[in-house]
Design a protein around this motif. Structure first.
Motif, PDB file in Angstrom:
ATOM      1  N   PHE A  59      44.512 -25.924 -24.476  1.00  0.00           N
ATOM      2  CA  PHE A  59      44.860 -25.530 -25.840  1.00  0.00           C
ATOM      3  C   PHE A  59      46.182 -24.774 -25.864  1.00  0.00           C
ATOM      4  O   PHE A  59      47.034 -25.011 -26.734  1.00  0.00           O
ATOM      5  N   LEU A  60      46.405 -23.884 -24.893  1.00  0.00           N
ATOM      6  CA  LEU A  60      47.652 -23.122 -24.844  1.00  0.00           C
ATOM      7  C   LEU A  60      48.851 -24.037 -24.599  1.00  0.00           C
ATOM      8  O   LEU A  60      49.911 -23.863 -25.205  1.00  0.00           O
ATOM      9  N   TYR A  61      48.688 -25.008 -23.705  1.00  0.00           N
ATOM     10  CA  TYR A  61      49.788 -25.944 -23.454  1.00  0.00           C
ATOM     11  C   TYR A  61      50.120 -26.756 -24.702  1.00  0.00           C
ATOM     12  O   TYR A  61      51.285 -27.009 -25.001  1.00  0.00           O
ATOM     13  N   ARG A  62      49.095 -27.165 -25.440  1.00  0.00           N
ATOM     14  CA  ARG A  62      49.354 -27.922 -26.669  1.00  0.00           C
ATOM     15  C   ARG A  62      50.090 -27.062 -27.697  1.00  0.00           C
ATOM     16  O   ARG A  62      50.992 -27.543 -28.387  1.00  0.00           O
ATOM     17  N   GLU A  63      49.701 -25.792 -27.801  1.00  0.00           N
ATOM     18  CA  GLU A  63      50.377 -24.905 -28.742  1.00  0.00           C
ATOM     19  C   GLU A  63      51.813 -24.634 -28.307  1.00  0.00           C
ATOM     20  O   GLU A  63      52.699 -24.462 -29.153  1.00  0.00           O
ATOM     21  N   LEU A  64      52.073 -24.581 -27.006  1.00  0.00           N
ATOM     22  CA  LEU A  64      53.446 -24.417 -26.528  1.00  0.00           C
ATOM     23  C   LEU A  64      54.268 -25.668 -26.822  1.00  0.00           C
ATOM     24  O   LEU A  64      55.464 -25.565 -27.173  1.00  0.00           O
ATOM     25  N   ARG A  65      53.680 -26.833 -26.682  1.00  0.00           N
ATOM     26  CA  ARG A  65      54.386 -28.061 -27.050  1.00  0.00           C
ATOM     27  C   ARG A  65      54.680 -28.074 -28.549  1.00  0.00           C
ATOM     28  O   ARG A  65      55.737 -28.527 -28.977  1.00  0.00           O
ATOM     29  N   ARG A  66      53.735 -27.589 -29.326  1.00  0.00           N
ATOM     30  CA  ARG A  66      53.954 -27.498 -30.773  1.00  0.00           C
ATOM     31  C   ARG A  66      55.083 -26.513 -31.076  1.00  0.00           C
ATOM     32  O   ARG A  66      55.923 -26.775 -31.946  1.00  0.00           O
ATOM     33  N   TYR A  67      55.134 -25.408 -30.340  1.00  0.00           N
ATOM     34  CA  TYR A  67      56.216 -24.440 -30.552  1.00  0.00           C
ATOM     35  C   TYR A  67      57.567 -25.027 -30.145  1.00  0.00           C
ATOM     36  O   TYR A  67      58.591 -24.758 -30.779  1.00  0.00           O
ATOM     37  N   SER A  68      57.583 -25.826 -29.080  1.00  0.00           N
ATOM     38  CA  SER A  68      58.845 -26.360 -28.581  1.00  0.00           C
ATOM     39  C   SER A  68      59.497 -27.330 -29.552  1.00  0.00           C
ATOM     40  O   SER A  68      60.699 -27.557 -29.493  1.00  0.00           O
ATOM     41  N   CYS A  69      58.723 -27.910 -30.442  1.00  0.00           N
ATOM     42  CA  CYS A  69      59.254 -28.856 -31.431  1.00  0.00           C
ATOM     43  C   CYS A  69      59.642 -28.086 -32.696  1.00  0.00           C
ATOM     44  O   CYS A  69      58.781 -27.460 -33.335  1.00  0.00           O
ATOM     45  N   PRO A  70      60.914 -28.076 -33.079  1.00  0.00           N
ATOM     46  CA  PRO A  70      61.336 -27.287 -34.247  1.00  0.00           C
ATOM     47  C   PRO A  70      60.574 -27.624 -35.525  1.00  0.00           C
ATOM     48  O   PRO A  70      60.336 -26.737 -36.347  1.00  0.00           O
ATOM     49  N   GLU A  71      60.168 -28.891 -35.685  1.00  0.00           N
ATOM     50  CA  GLU A  71      59.481 -29.293 -36.910  1.00  0.00           C
ATOM     51  C   GLU A  71      58.075 -28.715 -37.021  1.00  0.00           C
ATOM     52  O   GLU A  71      57.545 -28.580 -38.125  1.00  0.00           O
TER      53      GLU A  71
END
Length: 606
Positions: free
Chosen positions: A286-298
């Motif tokens: 879950f944390l990795y997915r949220e970090l991927r979500r953070y990495s995408c500006p949109e």
């Protein structure tokens, strides 16, 4: 496009991301992360298998009839094979897993020399049908288990029928929970039978966790039920803007993997299968997915992470917190001195302690020693116990360490600030004094020595209004893990620490669990590789690379995406220094030594 040429364009070497386990993890990301597309140079597991080809003569009516069971699975597979000119055979196999002593039969479908997951039942006809279902689900790219377990999840079929790729799942069930339905399990002494309305926050967390576990059991094969552990734990995420808690990970299990069944040490074996540990490792996803979500500006604004002023690390948003619930008292110091009194009701004194957050630990001399798990339930003091792969620190001691070092682990501590439990709630054998000692008060006098940004966290501690009895098996049972966004759970075998044959989640190339260290290595590499180019990415890369240069001989810098798992852990300089202080403090106060796995278990790079 050749993957190596793509990496040369980025100015970085090819990290070998096309390994079998990498393909599994990237396929998982593609399915569960619609906000982040898979890089063009990464194949999915299905593409790598070479079994997929454009479907000929397969329309939405065919798929609908198969999914609704109007078309027999074996007949459907024969029709699919004939129209696409594929060879098909069914091979009987000897099933060695659950039910092997109950006259179980097993078959597997082989399409164009590609073997698909086993189907097994107590008669040959049903086993062959289930094998055909498994193969058809894979060939048609349907959600695994959607036919096998009568999931009536509606599908947008036109895209697949027209050759448009993976069908879009449009489910009436929220994505954060498995499909709902009545649990086929009958109540036993190990189940929580109190269905009264919650009286406090602890009861609310317990109810949410119990409901999520009950719904998860529905989608598991029936043969798993008698062999799964009765101990479970759940991590709940609370967001104040939503005003409610949500179960984001579940772990079911007890004990450690048996050493005689460990075949290789390559990062693909789970050693500790206890519910609390499995729930935390599932939280990593879950944390990795949220970090991927953070990495995408949109999608950054949707992430639980944010960048605060005057901090190089990302941190949780102020409106986000994590709570832990477990239906059994953590093994070790919190559990070993509790008197067996299951009829004890919540007293007014206990309620006041829970509401006030006071700790009042029981610091009786001779208690508080570090303990080690051996097998399923056996716990012994760590003193004099040699390091071995089948010996793990007890749940109580791991909770103590997480309350100092955080639950995010060493590798992520280079990117994010430590994350701590807001509360720990226990469903049985709860004693406030023992819990306070076990979870934090053993090390409260080391507060001034802990480097920033780490600290000693004393989470809120509590119990259900009505305690229940959980009989922990003496031998490890099947372990189950689930995370938010998953369509099904994964079953892990304690005999070997890898994915079990009965698991609804199966990949054709690897039996490694999605929670293994090797899987986490793929995730961190993928996260860093796909992070958009810019100053932010450069800062993250430099923190890893400079830390490794300082930790090594100082003469060279290794590109972060080629580092081994051990090298990435060594980059967490402040984390490792805090861990040494923590372990030295325990030893100096005669609580015993902290047992470590042999160093070679982290020496892998793919």
């Amino acid at each position: 496009e050749d993957p190596s040429s793509h990496y040369r364009k980025l100015g970085r070497p090819n990290t070998g991301i096309k390994s079998k386990l990498s393909l599994e993890i990237m396929a998982e990301y593609q399915q569960t992360n619609p906000y982040r597309a898979t890089p063009k140079d990464i194949c999915t597991a299905e593409t790598y298998a070479g079994a997929k080809r454009p479907a000929v003569g397969i329309n939405s009516e065919f798929i609908s009839d198969f999914k609704s069971r109007e078309k027999n699975a074996v007949a459907a597979l024969h029709e699919y094979s004939q129209k696409n000119r594929l060879t098909l055979s069914f091979q009987p196999e000897t099933y060695q897993g659950p039910g092997s002593q109950m006259g179980m039969f097993a078959f597997c479908a082989i399409v164009n020399k590609n073997r698909y997951a086993q189907g097994y039942a107590n008669n040959k006809k049903e086993a062959k049908r289930l094998a055909a279902v498994r193969a058809m689900e894979s060939l048609l790219e349907l959600t695994q288990g959607s036919v096998l377990y009568d999931d009536k999840e509606p599908l947008q079929l036109e895209r697949f029928a027209s050759g448009g790729g993976r069908p879009v799942v449009v489910s009436s069930t929220p994505a954060h929970l498995p499909p709902s339905g009545p649990s086929p399990l009958k109540p036993t002494d190990n189940d929580e039978l109190d269905n009264s309305e919650p009286n406090n926050e602890c009861d609310e967390l317990a109810k949410l966790s119990r409901d999520a576990v009950d719904e998860l059991r529905v989608v598991l094969p029936q043969v798993v039920y008698p062999l799964m552990s009765p101990v479970y734990a759940a991590v709940l995420c609370y967001r104040s803007d939503q005003g409610q808690s949500e179960v984001v990970s579940i772990g079911i299990g007890n004990g450690c993997t048996q050493s005689e069944f460990i075949q290789s040490i390559d990062g693909r074996t789970l050693f500790d299968l206890s519910a609390i540990v499995i729930a935390r490792r599932s939280l990593f996803r879950f944390l990795y997915r949220e970090l991927r979500r953070y990495s995408c500006p949109e999608t950054r604004f949707q992430s639980i992470f944010e960048q605060r002023p005057n901090s190089d690390l990302l941190s949780l948003r102020e409106n986000v917190r994590f709570d832990l619930y477990t239906n059994a008292c953590p093994l070790g110091d919190a559990d070993r001195y509790v008197i067996d009194d299951y009829d004890l009701k919540l007293t007014a004194a206990e309620r006041d302690l829970m509401d006030s957050g006071e700790r009042r630990p029981d610091m009786t001399p001779g208690r508080g020693n570090l303990t080690v798990k051996v097998g399923g339930y056996s716990v012994t003091d760590s003193s004099g116990v040699p390091n071995a792969t089948d010996r793990c620190m007890s749940d109580s001691d791991k909770l103590l360490r997480w309350n100092v070092l955080g639950i995010q682990g060493s590798i992520l501590s280079v990117i994010i600030e430590p994350i701590y439990w807001n509360s720990v709630t226990v469903g049985s054998r709860y004693n406030h004094g023992h819990m306070a000692r076990a979870l934090c008060c053993r090390v409260e006098d080391m507060v001034g020595r802990i480097p920033q940004p780490f600290r000693l966290c004393c989470p809120l501690m509590g119990r259900n209004t009505h305690c229940t009895r959980v009989q922990i098996p003496h031998n490890p049972k099947l372990s189950i893990n689930w995370g938010i966004g998953d369509t099904s759970a994964e079953v892990v075998d304690p005999d070997g620490g890898k994915r079990h044959l009965s698991s609804p989640i199966q990949m054709p190339h690897s039996s490694a669990s999605r929670l293994s260290k090797a899987a986490m290595l793929v995730r961190i590499r993928s996260l860093l590789e796909t992070w958009p180019e810019g100053d932010e990415k450069n800062r993250i890369f430099s923190r890893y690379e400079l830390a490794w240069s300082a930790a090594g001989d100082g003469s060279s810098i290794i590109p972060v995406c080629t580092m081994s798992y051990a090298q990435l852990k060594a980059c967490a300089e402040t984390y490792n220094r805090t861990k040494r202080i923590f372990e030295a403090h325990l030893s100096q106060h005669n609580y015993g030594p902290w047992l470590h796995k042999p160093s070679y278990v982290n020496e892998f790079d793919k």
